[in-house]
Write an enzyme that holds these catalytic residues in place. Structure first.
Site, PDB file in Angstrom:
ATOM      1  N   CYS A 134      42.010  37.952  33.548  1.00  0.00           N
ATOM      2  CA  CYS A 134      42.109  39.398  33.798  1.00  0.00           C
ATOM      3  C   CYS A 134      41.448  39.778  35.123  1.00  0.00           C
ATOM      4  O   CYS A 134      41.999  40.542  35.911  1.00  0.00           O
ATOM      5  CB  CYS A 134      41.487  40.187  32.651  1.00  0.00           C
ATOM      6  N   CYS A 186      38.787  51.646  37.134  1.00  0.00           N
ATOM      7  CA  CYS A 186      40.109  51.264  36.619  1.00  0.00           C
ATOM      8  C   CYS A 186      41.174  52.247  37.097  1.00  0.00           C
ATOM      9  O   CYS A 186      40.995  53.462  37.035  1.00  0.00           O
ATOM     10  CB  CYS A 186      40.064  51.237  35.098  1.00  0.00           C
ATOM     11  N   CYS A 203      51.094   9.728  58.779  1.00  0.00           N
ATOM     12  CA  CYS A 203      52.389  10.379  58.973  1.00  0.00           C
ATOM     13  C   CYS A 203      53.355   9.961  57.856  1.00  0.00           C
ATOM     14  O   CYS A 203      53.631   8.776  57.686  1.00  0.00           O
ATOM     15  CB  CYS A 203      52.909   9.977  60.343  1.00  0.00           C
TER      16      CYS A 203
END
Ligand SMILES: Cc1cc2nc3c(=O)[nH]c(=O)nc-3n(C[C@H](O)[C@H](O)[C@H](O)COP(=O)(O)OP(=O)(O)OC[C@H]3O[C@@H](n4cnc5c(N)ncnc54)[C@H](O)[C@@H]3O)c2cc1C
Ligand SMILES: Cc1cc2nc3c(=O)[nH]c(=O)nc-3n(C[C@H](O)[C@H](O)[C@H](O)COP(=O)(O)O)c2cc1C
Ligand code: SF4
Lengths: 473, 445
Positions: free
Chosen positions: B393, B345, B135
């Protein structure tokens, strides 16, 4: 209203005949399905689930699509509704689950129907089998009719271990799912694969067998522990107007059936078609005629737009397909020499409300008759009841309602003969007839038959509340 | 259906899905409801030292319309009377003898206090303990929780105290707020812990209100660090889990590990288990959706196991661990390049801008007019000889399977950095490195 429902391509004249009869909505891609599923709020005690007459656990099946547990999703659907694949295509979702979705207030309810179809298509493509015949319990049940009501009842009973035989007068099983739903909403193959699923669960189906002709009702009641009647409704009734028998006047249901069972390029259709009746059957006939290539399609209806029984989205769809509507018009005669050449009509006004609560159409004062030129008239003014069978059943103590449907106790779908149960369109004395409520009727009867014969409640108990049709809610 | 049962250092559980020690496991009512819905076990909300809680305990982060991708809290351990907790634990264990009931404990740092709480808790019949050394707020300032877990010597010492008296298995729950997780994990094992669990919550501040300048969550005008949990922490939890699960010393000890942190679906559970967790614990997802999520965890995992032909969870626990490696052992000759499927695409060109602005400028936007067969729209094309295979990409592409990273044979030698620098230490100079690159046909512009 789900405004994000969009067709893919919409220049009909650029499509081939076959393409025009492909399913109208394309299937969702995996990504679309997961994105859409993640939009679901996963409501607790979800309103969509209450609105579904078969009470499919919608948030659960949607969340399973989100976690890519599509198999578990399909099982969740089929547990509540064995005809989940048909329902995902034919249900008036705007009136049911999607209409109840809490996101409806932003005009973007979850597209529950299409997500359901995604899960059902997945199960079909993977040939998944979820249910097996239950341990035989020694009881025999006959099911008359293999529409959604009959199939659902038969399947649920088979799961519970009953020995079930279905009798079907047509060549193929599936009822209107096979013969009556326009192909661009549901291809025949979807309905037939549901039939196969039910057969795989141990149900025997005897097609080309008419009860009352090939086998008598007596024999059925005699030789079985229970009989479920799911015969639906019959052909389109006569209009009792002159010229009705001229070649070129056709029954709307038969017209739809042709597109389901015949090659599209072999179907005869008119260039100028007039359809009588603005219910969902009328709309289906109209859009089919347009997609077959009819130049002008007009629906005539004797009341106004407001009383029209077709769903709003169906109406919108038909308008988009270039169908013309003429309201407050009553046909009085089919005219023509040896074939249809026109429909003689007269203008109507609305008078006092009738029993159905809708204002009664009356001939407008001083209105003159006029002829709508056409080469085909399609009747779509409802369906007849199987009165012959009902009077046979009456000999066995089965009563009918004042408007001519089989009378049942809606909690159990039992008739006044404790051995005979009924469900589907033949008991729908009030409210909207639909595939999904027929499925629920079958389930309710199956659970009640199980309770009555074995003395124990059906394990599927949690899904069996009686059908509250949208009209009654 | 696949068998999901586990035996976690002697603690039996019908499935690996446990409630983490947190608000969902606060009372008998909750834990029993959870068991009825399918949870296999529960680690009771930490009991021990007396506490007082504050209001506005939780702060959350939403991301683009998705609620609670992360949740932080400044809640303390159970504030219910300890007697009541013990009575309810005993009741739950009586009613659910086949479920795993584990009690999380945390007291001040004295041998008497730890041994006393362990003895009292054992009387409930619970199946084991979890020592809360994690904790990160409130308790740590009082010398408990992560104040223990951040010092390996303390972790070892307290574990030893507990093991002296405990007759039931003891799990040590680790804090992620530490530089090297392996150190406290080994310390716990040295202290004879029966098992490990991780992670507890991560130190965090959730945000600042731009109008009032108040912190989130706002406790009466003030705020401070709290423990972060929920889906956002999953990658961190997976790393810390794999770090201890692949540590040779921990492996030799054969202690099982309970994985925690950001788990929401059965898929998350499978990932934790592939990286060596025997059970998994869930808190935030239950706080968000309720106990019912366990149904799909069970269903989804069994369906997946059936598909894979796994009969029991032991068929796949740890299956990905042999793949845990370090940079120095990766194959430098492995090469991929991006390929864009022009049919899929949608011409969003997100790949183009990502590559151009943030990678290696090897995607060109070509006009379809030139080669005639495409629409007039510009479309992205990869210059493969310049692609370094970074995969940016493919990551930004919004269309499934449109850009794929394809393995190609680069002709480069298959060698690891460690081997290369051993064989040719001279490459650590740029000049020699250039020579090596020339020879290995590695061209970076
Ligand atoms: C044109 C049209 C379009 C519809 N479109 C939709 C829609 O889009 N969505 C929707 O939810 N609902 C739609 N419906 C309604 C829906 O099809 C019905 O509510 C549903 O099919 C009723 O199911 P059922 O099982 O009661 O009857 P049916 O589907 O009619 O099946 C009854 C079966 O019993 C057989 N049968 C009859 N008599 C005998 C006998 N004596 N012996 C043996 N077999 C017999 C019949 O051949 C038939 O196969 C449409 C209905 C029509 C007519
Ligand atoms: C509100 C809250 C209270 C918590 N209380 C405790 C606790 O008392 N004891 C404990 O060991 N961990 C506690 N935790 C940590 C959780 O058990 C768990 O380790 C952490 O939340 C990570 O898991 P998750 O991402 O599934 O939430 C708490 C977490 C939250 C969010
Ligand atoms: S009502 Fe809408 S948001 Fe709520 S569970 Fe159903 S589909 Fe999801």
């Amino acid at each position: 209203m789900a405004e994000h429902y969009k067709p893919v391509k919409y220049k009909q004249w650029e499509l081939t005949l076959e393409e025009r009869f492909q399913e109208y909505h394309p299937p969702l891609t995996d990504r679309e399905a997961v994105l859409e599923a993640n939009r679901c709020l996963y409501c607790h005690d979800a309103p969509c689930m209450v609105a579904c007459p078969t009470h499919i656990d919608i948030p659960t099946f949607i969340k399973k699509i989100a976690t890519e547990n599509t198999k578990g999703s399909a099982r969740t659907i089929l547990q509540a509704n064995l005809l989940g694949a048909t329902c995902s295509r034919v249900c008036p979702v705007e009136e049911l689950c999607e209409g109840a979705c809490v996101l409806e207030h932003e005009h973007k309810p979850i597209i529950i129907g299409r997500l359901q179809r995604y899960a059902m298509d997945y199960a079909a493509s993977k040939k998944l089998k979820f249910f097996h015949p239950g341990k035989p319990n020694g009881y025999k049940v006959a099911v008359v009719g293999t529409g959604p009501a009959g199939l659902s009842c038969a399947g649920e009973l088979a799961k519970l271990g009953f020995d079930v035989t279905c009798y079907e007068k047509k060549e193929m099983a599936g009822g209107l799912d096979t013969y009556g739903i326009v192909v661009f909403r549901e291809p025949v193959e979807v309905s037939l694969s549901e039939v196969r699923m039910i057969q795989d669960m141990g149900v025997k189906i005897k097609t080309n067998t008419t009860i009352g002709v090939d086998v008598t009702m007596e024999e059925l009641i005699e030789n079985n522990d229970a009989v479920f009647v799911g015969v639906g409704l019959g052909s389109v009734p006569d209009m009792s107007i002159p010229g009705e028998t001229l070649p070129g006047v056709v029954d709307g249901l038969e017209f739809i059936e042709e597109t389901k069972v015949r090659k599209l390029n072999e179907i005869t259709f008119g260039q100028r078609v007039v359809i009588i009746g603005a219910g969902n059957t009328g709309i289906d006939c109209a859009t089919i005629a347009r997609r077959l290539g009819s130049e002008r399609v007009t629906i005539v209806y004797r009341r106004s737009e407001a009383e029209m029984p077709a769903y709003h989205f169906e109406y919108q769809f038909a308008l988009g397909e270039g169908v013309t509507f003429m309201f407050m018009i009553q046909p009085v005669e089919v005219v023509g020499e040896g074939k249809v050449e026109g429909l003689k009509c007269v203008r109507m006004d609305l008078g006092e409300p009738d029993q159905s609560g809708r204002r009664r159409p009356v001939r407008a004062s001083g209105a003159e008759e006029f002829v709508l030129p056409c080469d085909m008239v399609i009747k779509a003014i409802g369906q007849k009841k199987h009165t012959e069978m009902f009077s046979k059943l009456a000999e066995h103590g089965v009563k009918t309602t004042s408007n001519g449907y089989i009378a049942v106790d809606f909690e159990t779908n039992r008739t006044d003969n404790p051995k005979v149960y009924a469900g589907g369109d033949c008991i729908r004395s009030k409210g909207e007839a639909s595939t999904v409520s027929a499925v629920q009727d079958g389930k309710i009867a199956a659970a009640a038959i199980h309770q009555q014969l074995t003395g124990t409640p059906s394990p599927n108990e949690k899904h069996i509340e009686p059908v509250l049709s949208p009209v009654m809610k | 259906m696949a068998n999901l049962e586990i035996d976690f250092c002697g603690i039996k559980s019908p499935n690996p899905f446990w409630l983490a020690s947190a608000p969902p496991s606060n009372s008998a009512y909750q834990v029993q409801k959870a068991f009825e819905q399918g949870w296999g076990g529960a680690v009771w909300k930490t009991i021990g030292a007396p506490v007082l809680n504050v209001c506005n305990r939780y702060g959350t982060i939403d991301y683009k319309g998705s609620k609670i991708i992360g949740l932080n809290n400044v809640e303390l351990i159970s504030d219910r009377p300890i007697e009541l907790n013990l009575r309810e634990i005993a009741e739950v264990k009586r009613n659910f003898p086949n479920h795993a009931v584990i009690v999380s404990v945390m007291v001040e740092s004295s041998k008497e206090a730890w041994q006393d709480i362990v003895r009292r808790t054992e009387e409930t019949g619970a199946d084991g303990f979890e020592l809360n050394f994690g904790c990160p707020h409130g308790m740590s300032e009082r010398g408990m929780g992560s104040a223990m877990g951040q010092v390996p010597e303390y972790t070892c010492m307290v574990t030893e105290w507990v093991m002296e008296v405990a007759t039931k298995p003891v799990i040590v729950k680790l804090t992620p707020n530490i530089t090297d997780i392996v150190q406290p994990a080994r310390a716990a094992v040295r202290g004879k812990a029966s098992a490990l669990s991780l992670i507890n919550t991560i130190n965090s501040i959730m945000g600042v209100d731009l109008d009032s300048f108040e912190l989130k969550p706002n406790v009466g005008g003030k705020g401070g660090h709290g423990g972060y949990a929920g889906p956002a922490v999953k990658p961190i939890a997976l790393h810390l889990l794999s770090a201890i699960a692949s540590d040779p010393e921990i492996q030799r000890s054969r202690v099982p590990i309970s994985g925690i942190g950001g788990i929401e679906t059965w898929r998350d559970c499978v990932e934790f288990m592939l990286l060596g967790a025997t059970s998994v614990q869930i808190c935030t997802a239950v706080m968000h959706w309720g106990f019912r999520i366990v149904e799909d965890m069970i269903d989804g995992m069994s369906n997946w196991m059936d598909d894979k032909g796994f009969k029991t969870v032991y068929d796949f626990i740890g299956a990905s661990l042999p793949r845990i490696s370090t940079f120095g052992d990766f194959d430098l000759g492995f090469q991929t390049v991006a390929r864009i499927n022009p049919d899929k695409c949608i011409h969003c060109n997100l790949c183009y801008i990502a590559c151009n602005d943030a990678a290696h400028q090897c995607i060109d936007l070509r006009s379809g007019k030139l080669n005639g067969d495409m629409s007039a729209m510009l479309h992205p094309v990869v210059r493969e000889q310049d692609c370094v295979g970074c995969a940016l990409c493919a990551s930004v592409c919004p269309v499934d399977d449109c850009i794929s990273m394809v393995e190609i044979d680069s002709g480069r030698p298959h060698i690891t950095w460690n081997d290369l620098t051993k064989k040719r230490p001279e490459v650590l100079n740029w000049d020699q490195m250039e020579e090596y690159r020339e020879e290995a046909k590695i061209h970076i512009h």
